[in-house]
Design a protein around this motif. Structure first.
Motif, short mmCIF file in Angstrom:
data_model
loop_
_atom_site.label_atom_id
_atom_site.label_comp_id
_atom_site.label_asym_id
_atom_site.label_seq_id
_atom_site.Cartn_x
_atom_site.Cartn_y
_atom_site.Cartn_z
N THR A 146 -7.79 -15.22 9.08
CA THR A 146 -6.57 -15.27 9.87
C THR A 146 -6.88 -15.60 11.32
OG1 THR A 146 -5.81 -13.49 8.46
CG2 THR A 146 -4.47 -13.95 10.40
N GLU A 147 -6.06 -16.45 11.90
CA GLU A 147 -6.15 -16.64 13.35
C GLU A 147 -5.12 -15.69 13.95
OE1 GLU A 147 -8.13 -18.25 15.36
OE2 GLU A 147 -9.31 -18.84 13.62
N PRO A 148 -5.56 -14.55 14.45
CA PRO A 148 -4.58 -13.55 14.87
C PRO A 148 -3.73 -14.06 16.04
CG PRO A 148 -6.82 -12.76 15.21
CD PRO A 148 -6.94 -14.14 14.67
N SER A 149 -2.45 -13.70 16.02
CA SER A 149 -1.56 -14.05 17.12
C SER A 149 -0.59 -12.89 17.32
CB SER A 149 -0.78 -15.32 16.77
OG SER A 149 0.17 -15.01 15.76
N VAL A 150 0.24 -13.03 18.33
CA VAL A 150 1.17 -11.94 18.64
C VAL A 150 2.16 -11.70 17.49
CG1 VAL A 150 1.11 -11.99 21.14
CG2 VAL A 150 2.55 -13.63 19.92
N ARG A 151 2.31 -12.71 16.59
CA ARG A 151 3.25 -12.52 15.47
C ARG A 151 2.68 -11.57 14.42
NH1 ARG A 151 3.05 -16.48 12.55
NH2 ARG A 151 1.42 -17.67 13.59
N HIS A 152 1.38 -11.42 14.43
CA HIS A 152 0.75 -10.57 13.40
C HIS A 152 0.94 -9.09 13.71
CE1 HIS A 152 -1.32 -14.40 12.57
NE2 HIS A 152 -1.35 -13.93 11.33
N VAL A 153 0.81 -8.32 12.64
CA VAL A 153 0.91 -6.87 12.86
C VAL A 153 -0.33 -6.18 12.28
CG1 VAL A 153 3.42 -6.75 12.87
CG2 VAL A 153 2.21 -6.53 10.71
N ILE A 154 -0.54 -4.99 12.81
CA ILE A 154 -1.66 -4.18 12.34
C ILE A 154 -1.09 -2.95 11.63
CG2 ILE A 154 -3.56 -2.70 13.07
CD1 ILE A 154 -4.00 -4.73 15.37
N ILE A 155 -1.48 -2.78 10.39
CA ILE A 155 -1.09 -1.57 9.67
C ILE A 155 -2.23 -0.56 9.88
CG2 ILE A 155 -0.66 -0.55 7.40
CD1 ILE A 155 0.49 -3.22 6.54
N LEU B 271 -5.07 -6.14 9.55
CA LEU B 271 -4.29 -7.23 10.12
C LEU B 271 -3.57 -7.97 9.00
CD1 LEU B 271 -3.76 -8.96 12.78
CD2 LEU B 271 -5.44 -10.52 11.80
N VAL B 272 -2.25 -8.00 9.06
CA VAL B 272 -1.47 -8.74 8.06
C VAL B 272 -0.46 -9.61 8.79
CG1 VAL B 272 -1.74 -6.88 6.37
CG2 VAL B 272 0.31 -6.95 7.80
N GLU B 273 0.22 -10.50 8.03
CA GLU B 273 1.13 -11.42 8.69
C GLU B 273 2.42 -10.72 9.12
OE1 GLU B 273 1.94 -15.31 6.72
OE2 GLU B 273 -0.26 -15.30 6.81
N ALA B 274 3.02 -10.01 8.18
CA ALA B 274 4.26 -9.33 8.52
C ALA B 274 4.56 -8.29 7.46
CB ALA B 274 5.41 -10.32 8.60
N VAL B 275 5.22 -7.21 7.89
CA VAL B 275 5.66 -6.22 6.92
C VAL B 275 6.96 -6.72 6.33
CG1 VAL B 275 6.55 -3.89 6.66
CG2 VAL B 275 4.51 -4.31 8.02
N SER B 276 7.08 -6.72 4.98
CA SER B 276 8.25 -7.33 4.38
C SER B 276 9.24 -6.33 3.80
CB SER B 276 7.81 -8.31 3.28
OG SER B 276 6.96 -7.64 2.36
N VAL C 82 0.87 -1.19 0.00
CA VAL C 82 0.00 0.00 0.00
C VAL C 82 0.90 1.23 0.00
CG1 VAL C 82 -1.94 -1.08 1.20
CG2 VAL C 82 -0.12 0.01 2.52
N ASP C 83 0.34 2.34 -0.41
CA ASP C 83 1.10 3.59 -0.45
C ASP C 83 1.46 4.01 0.96
OD1 ASP C 83 1.88 6.37 -0.70
OD2 ASP C 83 1.07 6.23 -2.73
N ILE C 84 2.71 4.37 1.16
CA ILE C 84 3.17 4.71 2.51
C ILE C 84 2.48 5.96 3.05
CG2 ILE C 84 5.11 6.28 2.08
CD1 ILE C 84 6.76 4.42 3.95
N GLU D 8 0.79 4.15 11.15
CA GLU D 8 1.75 3.47 12.00
C GLU D 8 1.55 1.97 11.85
OE1 GLU D 8 0.77 3.23 16.39
OE2 GLU D 8 -0.62 4.81 15.79
N ILE D 9 2.52 1.23 12.36
CA ILE D 9 2.43 -0.23 12.34
C ILE D 9 2.59 -0.70 13.77
CG2 ILE D 9 3.54 -2.36 11.55
CD1 ILE D 9 4.37 -0.67 9.03
N ARG D 10 1.68 -1.56 14.21
CA ARG D 10 1.75 -1.98 15.61
C ARG D 10 1.42 -3.46 15.74
NH1 ARG D 10 -2.07 0.56 19.47
NH2 ARG D 10 -1.94 -1.51 20.34
N GLY D 11 1.73 -3.98 16.88
CA GLY D 11 1.48 -5.40 17.11
C GLY D 11 0.00 -5.67 17.34
N TRP D 12 -0.33 -6.93 17.30
CA TRP D 12 -1.72 -7.33 17.49
C TRP D 12 -2.11 -7.23 18.95
CZ3 TRP D 12 -6.41 -8.34 15.93
CH2 TRP D 12 -7.22 -9.20 16.69
N THR D 13 -3.29 -6.67 19.20
CA THR D 13 -3.88 -6.77 20.53
C THR D 13 -5.30 -7.26 20.32
OG1 THR D 13 -4.33 -4.42 20.28
CG2 THR D 13 -2.62 -5.01 21.86
#
Lengths: 121, 761, 155
Positions: free
Chosen positions: C76-85, C97-102, C27-29, C34-39
Motif C-alpha cells: 500500500t502507498e499510505p495516504s491520508v485516505r487510509h485508516v489504521i485499525i 493499515l487498511v483502505e477504509a472501514v466499510s 475482524v472481531d470488534i 480504535e480506528i484512526r487516520g494515517w500518520t
C-alpha cells in the motif's frame, strides 16, 4: 457494636497478621507501628483492648504500657503483650509496667482471639 | 489479603531487617556504642524470628533464636561487642540472610557453616556469662503490696442493706451437665488493687471460670469500708467460687493466668458432695453473687450516679457492692473518668522520654507499577509539552507574549513534575553498599587478606532500576580490588602499610549523575604485567607506545585478566570488560586511575534514571535518530584528506595520527544502499564495547536533548541496531541507536536478524 | 450496549469489515481498540516489507502493519485516505493499515462458513472463515493466527 483493638507492632508481617486475624474475628482494628505512634493514636481511637509488641523502636512496649496506664482514661484498659516463650523476664517487666496478659508467639490466631476474649467483656 | 501475601510482606521485611542488622553491626564494629544501635540490631533479628515462627520456618527460627540470645547478652552489657564478637555476628547475619533466601526460594544453605556459627554464638553467650541461669536478672517481681486494708473500721456491707441476688447461669449459654460426679474445685480469689491497675477485671475472670462448668459463687464484702473511707483504688472483696468441671485443676488455674501475681488465689479440689458445705467452716460471710448481671448494660441506681462519676474504673468492684452491678471494664468506666487532665501530659512525657529519637520521616509503600504508570504519564506530558511548544513556534503567533509566557511556565512545571516523579523511584544506594560489605568479608576470608570496607554517601539516591543493576558489576569490582589490588598482610607490613587493607566505596551526585568510586590502598595496577599480557593476547603491538592511562584502560578489554590462576573469586570467567559493558548498558561510564604502590580508584558515572536519556539527535538518510550521549567521545567534521579507503569496503578516518574505522550508520541500518560521502556528513567518535573507538557517520546533527525512553518491545520486538525508541517534539517516534550493536555490525558481525517476526508469528 | 449484549447472549459476534483493494475482510470488534487516520510512521531497520514502521499513539510506540502486504497482496502507498485499525493481539497492540472501514456486522457463529478448499496454505493460515453478506464475500481474519505472540502469551 464491634470491639475495637489497637495493635502496636513494628513488624509489618505481624501487623498484617494481626489485622487479618482480628478483622476475620469481627474486631475493628487500629494499628500503630511503635509505642510513640501507639500513644498518639490512642487518644483518637478509644480502643476496647490493646495488643502490643515489646521490642520496638522509639518507644518500646514497656514504655508504651506505662504511657497508657499514666493516662487516667486508660488506666483500666486491658493490654495484651506479644511475647516469646523465652521471655519470662520480659513478661514480668511487662506486667510491672501494667500489662493485663500476654500472648505467646509464634503468632497463633486462636490464642490471640482467646486472650482478647478473656480480658474483654 | 491472604497468608501468601503476608508471607511475601514478611520476606520484604526480612530484607529490610537484614540490611538494618548489617548496618547496625558495622556501626558497632566501628566503635558505635549507642544502646539504640544494639537495640536496633536485636530488634531486627527478633523481628525475623517472630515472623518466621508464624510461618513455621523452623530453621530460620532456631538460628535467629541463638543469634538473638547472644545479641541479648550484648544488649544487657554482659558481652562486650569487640571485633572478634562482631566478626562472628557479621557472619551470622550472612547466614541469617542465606536462611531467609532459602526459606523464600527453596534451596539449601551451608549447614556446616550455620552449625559452626550456632556453636560460636552459643559459646559467646555462655563464655561471657558464667551462669546463664542466674544471670538474666530473674529478680522476683516485687509483689505489689496487697492493698487490702489492714483493719477496716467496721464491716458495713450488710448495713448498706444490699439485696443478694440469686446466681444464675442462664446468660452463659452453655448447658452445663449437672452431674455431681464431676470433680469440684473451690477457688478462693482475692484480687489486689494491682489487678485492676493492669486492666484485669475480677468479674471477667469469674465469667471465664464459670464457662468451665457449673459454678456457684460467693462474695465476701467484709473488708469493704464505709463509703467515706472507701479507697477507690483498692480491692476489698474476696470471691469464693465452687466449680464442678471435668476440665481439671489446670484449666481452673489457667483462667487466672494473667492475674496470678495480683491476687491471692487458692484452688483446691473438693471431696465429692461437700462442695456446698465447706462454706459453713469458711470464716467469710458470703453473699451469693449474680454474675450475669455484670454483663447486661448496667443502669446506675439513682442516687449513686454521683458516686459513680467520682470514682474511677478500678473501683468498679466497690461500685458493684453499692449497686449490685459492675461497670463494664473500659467502657463506661472510662467514660466516667473525665478527670483526666494529666493524661495528655503523661503521654507527651512518655513520648518525649521515650526517645530523643530523630523524627522519622513518614513513608508509605506504593506498588512499583503505580509509580511506573505515573512516570509514563509524565513522560507523555513532557512530550506533549514539547509538541505544543513546537507547534506554537511553527504557527508563529507573532510574539503573543502571554502564550509564550504560559508555555514557558508550562515547560518549567513539566520539568519539575518530571524531577519529582523521578525522585519517587529514587532509592538510596545503601542496600547495595551493604551487600558489598558481605562480599568483602567473604573474599577476605578466602584470600586470607585483612580488609576493611569504608562506605560513604550511602544515602545518595538513584533510580531503583539502576540500583538493581549495580550490584553485579560492583561485586565484581570489589572482588577484583581485594583479590588483585590489596597485598597480603605480611607484604603490606613489609611495605610499611597497615596490614589491614582499606576498600573505600563512595557515592555522590555530580551534575545530574551519580558518581560511584571504588578505591583501594593496594599495589595499584602493575603496568608492566598488563602491558605484557596485552601483547601476549595480541591486544597491542609489542612496540606500541602507550600512555599509563592507556595501559590502565587495557584491563577493560574483552578477555583480559591478569590473574595468573583463575581463582574462584575474580575468576568466574568474568573480566573487567563485562563490568564495563554492564555499566555502559546502564548509560554509564567507567574509568580508572591507578598509582603504583598506592592503589587504584575506579570511577563509575551513571545516569540517575533509566527512564530518560541524554541523546544527540541526528539525521541519517532522512530519518531522525538519537545517539546516547554517553557513548560519544567527540564529534568532528571529516575533511576529504583525512578519509582513507582500506580494502574493498572499509574506510578509515585519521584522527590525530591514528586511524579509526568509519561506520556508515545509514548503510548498516539498511536505510540506504549507497555509502554516504563522509565529507558531507558528521562523524561521531564513539567508544564501544571492548573499548574500541569508531567514527559513526551521520548526515547531520540536530542537537542535544533529553529524551524519554520508550520500549519497542512492548508492542513489537527487538530491532537489531536499535536500543529503544523515543518521541520527539514533533510527536513522531525516533529510534535510539544501539551503538555497540552498530559497531559490532561494522566489524563484520551482521546485525542479527533475530527473527524480527518473532512477535508476528 | 444492550444491543450488543443481546446479540452476544444469542451467540452473535460483532465484526468490523474493511476494504483492501477490491476485497473485503473483517475482524472481531472485541480486538479493535480504535480506528484512526494515517500518520507517517518512522521506518525501522531490518524489518519485513509489510512493517511500515512505528507511530506515537498517546505515548506508546505502535507498530504499523500494511495488512495488504501482510496478506501477500500489493504493497500500500499510505495516504491520508487510509485508516489504521488499532487492535489488541495477545499482549501487544498493533496498527493495521487498511483502505477504509466499510461496515459493522453482527453475525452468529453459524453464518461463518469454513474457508473454501481452493485457498492455498497461506490464505488458510489467516482466514478463520468467510461470510456471505448481501452478495458480498467477507473474509474473517484470525489475528491471533498471523500476529499471535506466542511467547508473551506463554509468559
Amino acid at each position: 457494636m464491634k470491639k475495637k483493638v489497637l495493635t502496636v507492632d513494628d513488624s509489618r508481617t505481624i501487623r498484617n497478621m494481626l489485622l487479618v486475624t482480628l478483622n476475620n474475628a469481627g474486631f475493628e482494628t487500629i494499628q500503630a507501628e511503635d509505642g510513640v505512634e501507639g500513644l498518639e493514636v490512642l487518644e483518637d481511637c478509644n480502643p476496647d483492648v490493646i495488643v502490643t509488641d515489646i521490642n520496638m523502636p522509639r518507644l518500646d512496649g514497656f514504655g508504651f504500657i506505662e504511657g497508657v496506664r499514666r493516662n487516667e482514661k486508660y488506666r483500666a484498659i486491658p493490654i495484651l503483650v506479644l511475647t516469646t516463650e523465652s521471655d519470662a523476664e520480659k513478661k514480668n517487666r511487662a506486667r510491672q509496667a501494667g500489662a493485663t496478659g500476654w500472648i505467646v508467639k509464634p503468632f497463633d490466631p486462636t490464642k490471640l482471639i482467646d486472650a482478647i476474649e478473656r480480658v474483654t467483656a | 489479603m491472604d497468608m501468601n501475601e503476608i508471607k511475601e510482606i514478611f520476606f520484604q521485611e526480612c530484607e529490610e531487617q537484614l540490611a538494618e542488622l548489617e548496618s547496625g553491626l558495622l556501626r558497632l564494629n566501628d566503635g558505635d556504642r549507642d544502646p539504640e544501635t544494639v537495640n536496633a540490631v536485636f530488634r531486627a533479628v527478633h523481628s525475623i524470628k517472630g515472623g518466621a515462627g508464624a510461618f513455621g520456618l523452623d530453621d530460620l527460627v532456631s538460628f535467629a533464636h541463638v543469634f538473638e540470645t547472644t545479641l541479648d547478652c550484648v544488649r544487657s552489657g554482659r558481652l562486650e561487642p569487640n571485633q572478634d564478637v562482631l566478626k562472628v555476628m557479621l557472619k551470622s547475619a550472612d547466614v541469617l540472610a542465606d536462611l531467609t533466601n532459602c526459606a523464600r526460594d527453596g534451596g539449601s544453605v551451608d549447614e556446616a557453616r550455620s552449625k559452626q556459627l550456632i556453636r560460636e554464638l552459643e559459646a559467646l553467650a555462655h563464655g561471657e556469662m558464667p551462669s546463664h541461669a542466674e544471670a538474666p536478672a530473674a529478680k522476683p517481681v516485687a509483689a505489689p503490696k496487697a492493698a487490702a486494708p489492714a483493719a477496716p473500721a467496721a464491716p458495713v456491707a450488710n448495713d448498706q442493706g444490699f439485696v443478694p441476688v440469686a446466681f444464675s447461669f442462664d446468660d452463659f449459654g452453655d448447658d452445663m451437665p449437672v452431674e455431681s460426679v464431676l470433680p469440684a474445685y473451690e477457688v478462693i480469689f482475692k484480687p489486689k488493687a494491682d489487678l485492676y491497675r493492669k486492666g484485669n477485671e475480677a468479674t471477667l475472670l469469674l465469667r471465664d471460670l464459670s464457662r468451665l462448668g457449673e459454678m456457684s459463687i460467693y462474695c465476701n464484702m467484709d473488708a469493704l469500708p464505709s463509703l467515706e473511707e472507701l479507697q477507690p483504688e483498692n480491692a476489698y472483696f474476696t470471691w469464693r467460687a465452687v466449680i464442678k468441671t471435668d476440665k481439671g485443676e489446670d484449666a481452673v488455674r489457667a483462667v487466672f493466668e494473667f492475674a496470678e501475681w495480683d491476687c491471692d488465689l487458692e484452688i483446691k479440689a473438693l471431696e465429692e458432695d461437700n462442695g456446698e458445705q465447706s462454706d459453713d467452716e469458711s470464716p467469710m460471710t458470703p453473699v451469693p453473687f449474680d454474675l450475669s448481671a455484670l454483663f447486661d448494660e448496667p443502669e446506675p441506681p439513682v442516687g449513686l450516679v454521683e458516686e459513680e462519676e467520682r470514682i474511677a474504673a478500678s473501683e468498679a468492684e466497690a461500685a458493684a457492692a453499692a449497686s449490685n452491678v459492675v461497670q463494664l471494664p473500659g467502657t463506661k468506666a472510662a467514660d466516667s473518668a473525665k478527670s483526666a487532665p494529666a493524661a495528655p501530659a503523661a503521654a507527651a512525657a512518655a513520648a518525649a522520654s521515650a526517645a530523643a529519637a530523630a523524627p522519622a520521616a513518614q513513608t508509605i509503600r506504593v506498588d512499583l507499577d503505580r509509580v511506573d504508570r505515573l512516570i509514563n504519564l509524565v513522560g507523555e506530558l513532557v512530550i506533549n509539552q514539547a509538541m505544543l511548544s513546537q507547534s506554537v513556534i511553527e504557527n508563529d503567533t507573532n510574539g503573543t507574549s502571554s502564550i509564550n509566557m504560559g508555555l514557558e511556565e508550562l515547560q518549567q512545571l513539566t520539568r519539575e513534575i518530571q524531577d519529582s516523579v523521578m525522585a519517587i523511584r529514587a532509592q538510596p544506594v545503601k542496600p547495595v553498599f551493604q551487600r558489598m560489605a558481605r562480599t568483602v568479608r567473604e573474599i577476605a576470608d578466602i584470600t586470607g587478606k585483612s580488609v576493611r570496607l569504608v562506605t560513604e554517601g550511602e544515602n545518595t539516591e538513584v533510580d531503583k532500576t539502576v540500583i538493581d543493576k549495580l550490584a553485579e558489576p560492583l561485586t565484581h569490582m570489589i572482588r577484583n580490588a581485594v583479590d588483585h589490588g590489596l597485598e597480603m598482610p605480611e607484604k603490606r607490613v613489609a611495605l610499611g602499610k597497615n596490614p589491614e587493607g582499606t576498600v573505600r566505596l563512595t557515592a555522590k551526585h555530580r551534575s545530574g549523575r551519580i558518581i560511584i568510586e571504588l578505591a583501594d590502598d593496594g599495589q595499584g595496577i602493575n603496568r608492566e604485567r598488563v602491558r605484557q599480557k596485552a601483547i601476549d593476547n595480541d591486544l597491542i603491538a609489542a612496540d606500541a607506545n602507550l600512555s599509563d592511562e592507556e595501559i590502565d584502560n587495557l584491563i577493560f578489554h574483552a578477555g583480559f585478566s591478569t590473574a595468573e590462576k583463575v581463582s574462584d573469586l575474580s575468576g568466574r570467567g568474568v573480566g573487567m570488560d563485562v563490568v564495563k559493558r554492564s555499566i555502559q548498558a546502564l548509560g554509564g561510564r567507567i574509568s580508572i586511575q591507578s598509582k603504583p604502590g598506592h592503589g587504584s580508584v575506579f570511577t563509575l558515572s551513571l545516569p540517575l534514571t533509566l527512564a530518560v536519556l541524554d541523546g544527540m539527535v541526528v539525521t541519517v538518510a532522512n530519518q531522525t535518530l538519537v545517539v546516547p550521549l554517553t557513548a560519544i567521545v567527540e564529534t568532528l567534521q571529516p575533511e576529504a584528506n583525512s578519509i582513507h579507503s582500506f580494502g574493498a569496503n572499509q574506510r578509515l578516518i585519521s584522527i590525530r595520527n591514528s586511524f579509526c574505522p568509519l561506520v556508515d550508520v545509514g548503510k548498516i541500518l539498511n536505510f540506504r544502499y549507497q555509502a554516504a560521502n563522509p565529507v558531507e556528513g558528521v562523524a561521531l567518535l564513539v567508544e564501544s564495547e571492548g573499548g574500541g573507538q569508531r567514527a559513526l557517520m551521520v548526515d547531520a546533527i540536530q542537537g542535544q536533548r533529553q529524551v524519554v525512553i520508550k520500549s519497542l518491545e512492548a508492542n513489537y520486538t527487538h530491532v537489531p541496531g536499535i536500543a529503544a525508541a523515543t518521541i520527539l517534539g514533533d510527536g513522531r517516534v525516533a529510534l535510539i541507536l544501539d551503538v555497540d550493536a552498530v559497531v559490532a555490525a561494522s566489524r563484520g558481525q551482521p546485525l542479527r536478524h533475530e527473527n524480527a517476526l518473532a512477535a508476528f508469528g | 450496549m444492550a444491543y450488543l449484549a443481546q446479540n452476544l447472549t444469542k451467540g452473535g459476534r460483532e465484526l468490523i469489515a474493511f476494504r483492501i483493494g477490491d476485497q473485503e475482510f473483517c475482524v472481531d470488534i472485541m480486538s479493535v481498540r480504535e480506528i484512526r487516520g494515517w500518520t507517517p510512521a518512522t521506518p525501522m531497520p531490518h524489518s519485513p516489507s509489510y512493517m511500515l514502521g512505528v507511530i506515537n499513539l498517546r505515548g506508546a510506540v505502535l507498530p504499523i502493519v500494511d495488512l495488504s502486504a501482510r496478506l501477500g497482496m500489493r504493497r500500500t502507498e499510505p495516504s491520508v485516505r487510509h485508516v489504521i485499525i488499532v487492535a489488541q493481539v495477545g499482549q501487544k497492540i498493533i496498527g493495521l493499515l487498511v483502505e477504509a472501514v466499510s461496515d459493522i456486522l453482527t453475525v452468529t457463529e453459524d453464518k461463518i462458513q469454513p474457508t473454501p478448499e481452493v485457498a492455498s496454505e497461506f490464505e488458510r493460515s489467516f482466514a478463520r472463515g468467510v461470510l456471505a453478506i448481501e452478495g458480498r464475500m467477507i473474509c474473517l481474519i484470525e489475528m491471533d493466527a498471523i500476529f499471535g505472540d506466542r511467547e508473551s502469551e506463554a509468559a
